[in-house]
Enzyme design. Structure first.
Site, mmCIF file in Angstrom:
data_model
loop_
_atom_site.group_PDB
_atom_site.id
_atom_site.type_symbol
_atom_site.label_atom_id
_atom_site.label_comp_id
_atom_site.label_asym_id
_atom_site.label_seq_id
_atom_site.Cartn_x
_atom_site.Cartn_y
_atom_site.Cartn_z
ATOM 1 N N GLY A 207 -5.138 -19.958 -33.667
ATOM 2 C CA GLY A 207 -5.599 -19.121 -32.572
ATOM 3 C C GLY A 207 -4.481 -18.240 -32.067
ATOM 4 O O GLY A 207 -3.324 -18.434 -32.422
ATOM 5 N N PRO A 208 -4.830 -17.284 -31.216
ATOM 6 C CA PRO A 208 -3.815 -16.372 -30.682
ATOM 7 C C PRO A 208 -2.788 -17.127 -29.830
ATOM 8 O O PRO A 208 -3.062 -18.248 -29.409
ATOM 9 C CB PRO A 208 -4.614 -15.403 -29.812
ATOM 10 C CG PRO A 208 -6.035 -15.672 -30.066
ATOM 11 C CD PRO A 208 -6.165 -17.003 -30.692
ATOM 12 N N THR A 214 -0.333 -25.883 -28.574
ATOM 13 C CA THR A 214 0.699 -26.893 -28.343
ATOM 14 C C THR A 214 0.245 -27.861 -27.259
ATOM 15 O O THR A 214 0.451 -29.071 -27.366
ATOM 16 C CB THR A 214 2.013 -26.201 -27.945
ATOM 17 O OG1 THR A 214 2.306 -25.193 -28.914
ATOM 18 C CG2 THR A 214 3.148 -27.187 -27.889
ATOM 19 N N HIS A 428 -8.868 11.300 -13.853
ATOM 20 C CA HIS A 428 -8.777 10.701 -15.185
ATOM 21 C C HIS A 428 -9.487 9.345 -15.211
ATOM 22 O O HIS A 428 -10.352 9.091 -16.048
ATOM 23 C CB HIS A 428 -7.300 10.553 -15.572
ATOM 24 C CG HIS A 428 -7.074 9.931 -16.908
ATOM 25 N ND1 HIS A 428 -6.616 10.634 -17.991
ATOM 26 C CD2 HIS A 428 -7.234 8.657 -17.333
ATOM 27 C CE1 HIS A 428 -6.515 9.833 -19.027
ATOM 28 N NE2 HIS A 428 -6.872 8.607 -18.659
ATOM 29 N N GLU A 429 -9.125 8.486 -14.258
ATOM 30 C CA GLU A 429 -9.700 7.133 -14.256
ATOM 31 C C GLU A 429 -11.198 7.174 -13.982
ATOM 32 O O GLU A 429 -11.971 6.446 -14.607
ATOM 33 C CB GLU A 429 -9.006 6.251 -13.207
ATOM 34 C CG GLU A 429 -7.518 5.993 -13.465
ATOM 35 C CD GLU A 429 -7.253 5.292 -14.790
ATOM 36 O OE1 GLU A 429 -8.145 4.573 -15.277
ATOM 37 O OE2 GLU A 429 -6.157 5.479 -15.341
ATOM 38 N N HIS A 432 -13.151 8.092 -17.112
ATOM 39 C CA HIS A 432 -13.478 6.942 -17.972
ATOM 40 C C HIS A 432 -14.704 6.212 -17.447
ATOM 41 O O HIS A 432 -15.658 5.953 -18.178
ATOM 42 C CB HIS A 432 -12.321 5.923 -17.963
ATOM 43 C CG HIS A 432 -11.130 6.332 -18.762
ATOM 44 N ND1 HIS A 432 -11.196 6.630 -20.095
ATOM 45 C CD2 HIS A 432 -9.821 6.444 -18.420
ATOM 46 C CE1 HIS A 432 -9.983 6.924 -20.537
ATOM 47 N NE2 HIS A 432 -9.121 6.829 -19.529
ATOM 48 N N ASP A 505 -5.227 5.926 -24.408
ATOM 49 C CA ASP A 505 -6.642 6.121 -24.740
ATOM 50 C C ASP A 505 -6.776 6.620 -26.171
ATOM 51 O O ASP A 505 -7.654 6.187 -26.913
ATOM 52 C CB ASP A 505 -7.272 7.152 -23.804
ATOM 53 C CG ASP A 505 -7.099 6.788 -22.343
ATOM 54 O OD1 ASP A 505 -6.991 5.583 -22.071
ATOM 55 O OD2 ASP A 505 -7.069 7.699 -21.497
HETATM 56 P P1 ADP Z 1 0.114 -21.904 -27.799
HETATM 57 O O1 ADP Z 1 -1.327 -21.813 -28.225
HETATM 58 O O2 ADP Z 1 0.798 -20.595 -28.005
HETATM 59 O O3 ADP Z 1 0.822 -23.071 -28.371
HETATM 60 P P2 ADP Z 1 0.515 -23.313 -25.362
HETATM 61 O O4 ADP Z 1 -0.228 -24.530 -25.718
HETATM 62 O O5 ADP Z 1 1.996 -23.422 -25.435
HETATM 63 O O6 ADP Z 1 0.035 -22.075 -26.219
HETATM 64 O O7 ADP Z 1 0.065 -22.852 -23.906
HETATM 65 C C1 ADP Z 1 0.950 -22.337 -22.980
HETATM 66 C C2 ADP Z 1 0.537 -22.697 -21.570
HETATM 67 O O8 ADP Z 1 -0.660 -22.045 -21.201
HETATM 68 C C3 ADP Z 1 0.261 -24.162 -21.390
HETATM 69 O O9 ADP Z 1 1.406 -24.855 -21.091
HETATM 70 C C4 ADP Z 1 -0.732 -24.183 -20.237
HETATM 71 O O10 ADP Z 1 -0.059 -24.150 -19.007
HETATM 72 C C5 ADP Z 1 -1.474 -22.889 -20.405
HETATM 73 N N1 ADP Z 1 -2.754 -23.077 -21.091
HETATM 74 C C6 ADP Z 1 -3.109 -22.502 -22.265
HETATM 75 N N2 ADP Z 1 -4.361 -22.862 -22.608
HETATM 76 C C7 ADP Z 1 -4.804 -23.689 -21.653
HETATM 77 C C8 ADP Z 1 -6.044 -24.408 -21.450
HETATM 78 N N3 ADP Z 1 -7.055 -24.326 -22.312
HETATM 79 N N4 ADP Z 1 -6.148 -25.174 -20.342
HETATM 80 C C9 ADP Z 1 -5.134 -25.252 -19.460
HETATM 81 N N5 ADP Z 1 -3.973 -24.620 -19.596
HETATM 82 C C10 ADP Z 1 -3.786 -23.832 -20.669
HETATM 83 ZN ZN ZN Z 2 -7.043 6.883 -19.674
HETATM 84 MG MG MG Z 3 2.653 -23.150 -29.321
#
Ligand code: ADP
Ligand code: ZN
Ligand code: MG
Length: 616
Positions: A207-208, A214, A428-429, A432, A505
């Site tokens: 995921g992003p 983590t 401008h805004e 849009h 834009d």
């Molecule tokens: P990554 O996906 O990049 O590993 P992390 O797990 O390190 O992201 O998330 C970073 C921080 O964002 C976490 O420590 C938490 O505080 C917050 N966070 C991200 N997703 C959630 C979630 N689903 N629920 C609660 N906190 C979240």
């Molecule tokens: Zn614009």
């Molecule tokens: Mg991570």
């Protein structure tokens, strides 16, 4: 269960160089000094006295020095004296019955000098070497002992008490469900064995950035009753070729001993990149990856070692890693939806003092597209803002302002727009928003502000969440492009000149138009042929062209055509609604901010009323 940070490793060459320098210093300065000290100085008179007294056994006559040894008790002391042009010298010596010697006095105690010259430096070398290697091992986080290079630095978590639980992770229900299943399996495998089901060996969280990958793994550690090994992919990458592979081996050895257990490899793309057959390829990384593949095949899944890994670049992973039997389960951890955002905000709001009447739903709506990490940041910013204003708790306004702070940067107090600029930005805004509103007949924005931000944006439009939306029709995409061009169109219509304000834009409109033509098959020319491939889906989604030069030229032409068409459409919409455009822009110019409701209210008022207002 905090992660220990490793001290930076100094290059090993540095230590060796230091040892050699120390040795040289010892040899040139100290050792001769010590040896000299064991030889005492004496005057020529003393020499003569001792000679006459019969105390001297041996003499060594050098060109201008005399060394002589004297028995003092049970040890011999060597003396040294200058040589004087004494004609009777030899006669005297003979009379005293001394032994003429070439060497003895100079090396009085051959054993001591031998010790000093050879043994001591070697001892020092060994000692220093040992000490340094121990120190280095500590720096690398390895175990004790000088020869434990290549130990893994995996941290073991055993049912941590301070740990994060699944309840700390909001949203992400599918991911949680899958991981719960794994934890459950490790707790009572019999339940699964009865049916004959076996757990996947590995699961990959993709995921992003900032979506809680983590965090989820830590929650698994918190929930699991089993040992939990955690290591980051980058920790396998070492200075020496072969060390990474050794670490992988060691990690799995430890895991097998502790089974059932969970092994978590964060940012696995650092070692799991596709092997590309480049001669200049990274040998160390490939070896590490190969070792990982071997180990994953090697261990017995029924023993209960489950491997979790996280990455935001799944497309760059080696296909061998993803085949069944290795990371055969992919757990998508996507950006949260509206409800997910609301829950995440609530989870984090528990950590700060916040007013009771805060409407989390509204805030979640306004923060569309924000990741979990950004939402956590928004809550924290709100708390900081409350402290700055000397309040005891954060309010709705704090939260709303901090959304803009996190997404668009802080308000730039020093940057004051000139009146003329402010007017242009207002039009401008509104351009849009008006184009968007006329196309969809609904409120297009949550809020527009024209306060400059540190990110460089002069105005900021908070888009309204357009609901759960997985498919986009061609018309919707075209409308979006028209909306992007709406800002510039308003400038043209009102001021008959254009500004640099539309650069973002233009970028977005182009990207969308290109995508329609090269990837979504939405042009008559190319039918359903992909002309572009997406890379790094989760990291910006860059694309690379895969077509001939002729086609590229044609694509460029088509993109320009498409954007131009929509630009004209936007201009037309604004021209037809120029009265409303003036009115809305005036409101924004005067108030510096306009909400979605205010926008729709002004838009729905009959034009007659405006005329009235203008007369007043
Ligand atoms: P990554 O996906 O990049 O590993 P992390 O797990 O390190 O992201 O998330 C970073 C921080 O964002 C976490 O420590 C938490 O505080 C917050 N966070 C991200 N997703 C959630 C979630 N689903 N629920 C609660 N906190 C979240
Ligand atoms: Zn614009
Ligand atoms: Mg991570």
């Amino acid at each position: 269960m905090e992660i220990k940070d490793n001290k930076p490793k100094k290059p090993i060459m540095f230590y060796y160089a230091a040892v050699i320098v120390v040795l040289l210093l010892l040899n040139t300065l100290l050792v001769p000094g010590i040896m000299e000290r064991s030889i005492k100085q004496s005057t020529y008179n003393e020499f003569l006295d001792r000679l006459e007294g019969g105390q001297i056994d041996e003499v060594n006559l050098e060109d201008d020095v005399i060394y002589y040894s004297v028995k003092e008790g049970d040890r011999t002391q060597v003396y040294k004296t200058g040589r004087i042009n004494d004609l009777q010298e030899v006669e005297r010596l003979q009379k005293a019955n001394v032994i003429f010697s070439e060497e003895i006095p100079e090396k009085t105690s051959p054993i001591i000098s031998l010790l000093l010259m050879y043994v001591v430096p070697i001892l020092i070398f060994v000692f220093v070497g040992n000490w340094l290697s121990k120190k280095m091992m500590k720096g690398m986080g390895g175990g004790p002992g000088a020869m434990s290079f290549g130990k893994s630095n995996a941290k073991i978590y055993v049912k941590s008490s301070t740990g994060i639980k699944f309840s700390d992770v909001a949203g992400e229900d599918e991911a949680k469900e899958l991981l719960t299943e794994i934890v459950d399996y490790l707790h009572n495998p019999e339940k699964y064995k009865e049916i004959g089901a076996s757990m996947p060996k590995g699961a990959l969280l993709v995921g992003p950035p900032g979506t809680g990958k983590t965090l989820l793994a830590k929650a698994v550690a918190g929930e699991a009753d089993v040992p939990f090994f955690s290591i980051s992919g980058s920790e396998f990458v070492e200075m020496f070729v072969g060390m990474g592979a050794a670490k992988v081996r060691d990690l799995f050895k430890q895991a097998n001993e502790k089974a059932p257990c969970i092994v978590f490899i964060d940012e696995i793309d650092t070692i799991g990149k596709k092997r590309d057959g480049n001669i200049s390829g990274n040998d160390e990384r490939e070896q590490t990856l190969n070792q990982l593949l071997t180990e994953m095949d090697g261990f017995d899944g029924s023993k209960g070692v489950v491997i979790l890994a996280a990455t935001n670049r799944p497309d760059s992973l080696d296909p061998a890693l993803l085949r069944p039997g290795r990371f055969d389960r992919r757990i998508p951890v996507e950006l949260p939806d509206l409800q997910g955002r609301e829950e995440i905000l609530k989870v984090h709001a528990k950590k700060i003092k916040i007013a009771d009447n805060v409407n989390f739903h509204e805030i979640a709506k306004a923060a569309s597209g924000a990741s979990g990490a950004e939402l956590a940041n928004i809550v924290n910013e709100a708390a900081l803002r409350a402290v700055r204003d000397r309040r005891k708790f954060a309010t709705q306004a704090d939260m709303e302002e901090s959304i803009e702070v996190v997404i668009a940067g802080y308000q730039k107090k020093s940057r004051v727009l000139s009146e003329k600029e402010k007017l242009i930005v207002s039009y401008h805004e509104i351009g849009h928003a008006l184009v968007a509103a006329m196309q969809t007949n609904s409120a297009p924005v949550h809020k527009i502000t024209i306060i400059p931000r540190t990110s460089g944006a002069l105005g900021y439009t908070m888009q309204v969440e357009d609901g759960e939306h997985f498919l986009m029709s061609k018309e919707e995409l075209e409308n979006k492009i028209a909306t992007f061009t709406g800002g510039r169109a308003a400038e043209e219509l009102i001021f008959h000149s254009i500004t640099t304000g539309a650069s973002n834009d233009i970028e977005q409109a182009t990207k969308l138009a290109r995508g329609m033509i090269t990837r979504f098959g939405m042009s008559d020319e190319f039918d359903m042929v992909a002309m572009e491939n997406v890379q790094n889906q989760y990291l910006g989604g860059d694309t690379s062209l895969s077509c001939s030069f002729e086609t590229q030229t044609l694509i460029d032409k088509k993109v320009v055509e498409l954007v131009k068409q929509q630009h004209e459409k936007a201009y037309k919409i604004l021209e037809d609604n120029i009265g409303k455009l003036h009115e809305l822009a005036k409101f924004l110019y005067e108030n510096e901010t306009i909400t979605g409701e205010e926008f729709m209210k002004i838009l729905s008022e009959p034009v007659a009323q405006i005329a009235e207002m203008e007369q007043k």
